[in-house]
Scaffold this motif. Structure first.
Motif: not given
Length: 297
Positions: A21, A25, A31
């Motif tokens: 995750t 980001h 993901q």
């Protein structure tokens, strides 16, 4: 094996943060895409790299070995990108210049002062060379630019751009005061010791050719290593010499040396910008080249 570099970059961030995750980001990705890319990389390499669990990611022994190499590669690429971006924005970088003494004083110094004022974070490295030495450095790519006086015939990959034309002046010491109003011939001044740069310099070659064209032989009794050594010898009446006017200006104003007139016109000399077309210039070097060209105009 032809594996997309992006696969390794995604693996690097996943392995670095051990969290898909967080990696997604940072990479502005999703993901599922991160997971799919890791799977493609594992399939291409034929081994498992990551073990995913509720507690995050654990690297397999193969993953640890791969991460060691990928981390070094990715971080070096990032460092290179940052360096290039800083250089392109003129926030960092270095320009190396090979320059003869005359070119430095007559043209380069005021241009470098302006360049430093405009781009204070760019480092300037100056190598004080004879013309032939500066050209050899440019040929080997050791300098970005060379600024020299009266270069010989230029051969590729070097290219020359004339920046400034000038003539030296003939000056003598206190004993020459009586001759300053009367034009002298080369034959008349041959009776006085001549101070000149040494053989092998372009200055020596220029005046050797000048004397030959007028039926004389250049025979300096004193040979200086640099142009700024000539004037102190003249001040102390060791002989007469040819120097760029900028070197003698203060001494002329103070009456320490005297300008002598020749019936023969002294040769025209040129300050030229030399660059090697085989080596692309950095942004900073291009900026300096632009300033040098603009200064001549």
């Amino acid at each position: 094996m032809n594996i997309n570099y992006e696969y390794y970059r995604i693996f690097y961030y996943a392995a670095k943060y051990k969290n898909l995750t967080q990696a997604a980001h940072i990479l502005h990705n999703s993901q599922p895409n991160i997971s799919r890319t890791i799977k493609l990389l594992e399939n291409a390499l034929g081994c498992r790299l990551l073990i995913r669990s509720n507690r995050g990611i654990t690297l397999t022994p193969e993953g640890e070995r791969l991460y060691t190499h990928v981390r070094a590669a990715v971080e070096r690429i990032q460092a290179a990108e940052n360096e290039i971006l800083a250089s392109a924005s003129m926030q960092d970088g270095c320009v190396t210049i090979g320059a003869t003494e005359t070119a430095l004083h007559m043209l380069l110094l005021p241009v470098l002062r302006q360049f430093r004022e405009d781009h204070p974070k760019i480092r300037i490295r100056i190598l004080n060379h004879l013309t032939t030495q500066a050209m050899d450095s440019a040929k080997r790519g050791e300098v970005d630019l060379a600024v020299v006086v009266s270069p010989p015939d230029i051969e590729k990959p070097l290219q020359a751009r004339p920046l400034l034309r000038f003539r030296d002046i003939l000056v003598g010491g206190p004993s020459c005061r009586v001759f300053r109003e009367k034009p002298l011939t080369l034959e008349e001044i041959s009776a006085r010791p001549l101070i000149c740069l040494g053989e092998g310099t372009m200055t020596f070659r220029t005046y050797e050719d000048f004397y030959r064209r007028h039926g004389r032989t250049l025979y300096p009794e004193l040979q200086a290593a640099t142009t700024d050594q000539i004037l102190p010898m003249i001040k102390n009446d060791l002989g007469i010499g040819y120097v760029p006017k900028i070197f003698a200006r203060d001494a002329l104003d103070k009456g320490e040396v005297f300008r002598l007139s020749l019936t023969e016109q002294l040769p025209v000399r040129e300050i030229c910008l030399i660059e090697n077309e085989q080596y692309p210039l950095s942004v900073a070097a291009r900026k300096l080249r632009t300033l040098l060209i603009a200064h001549k105009e």
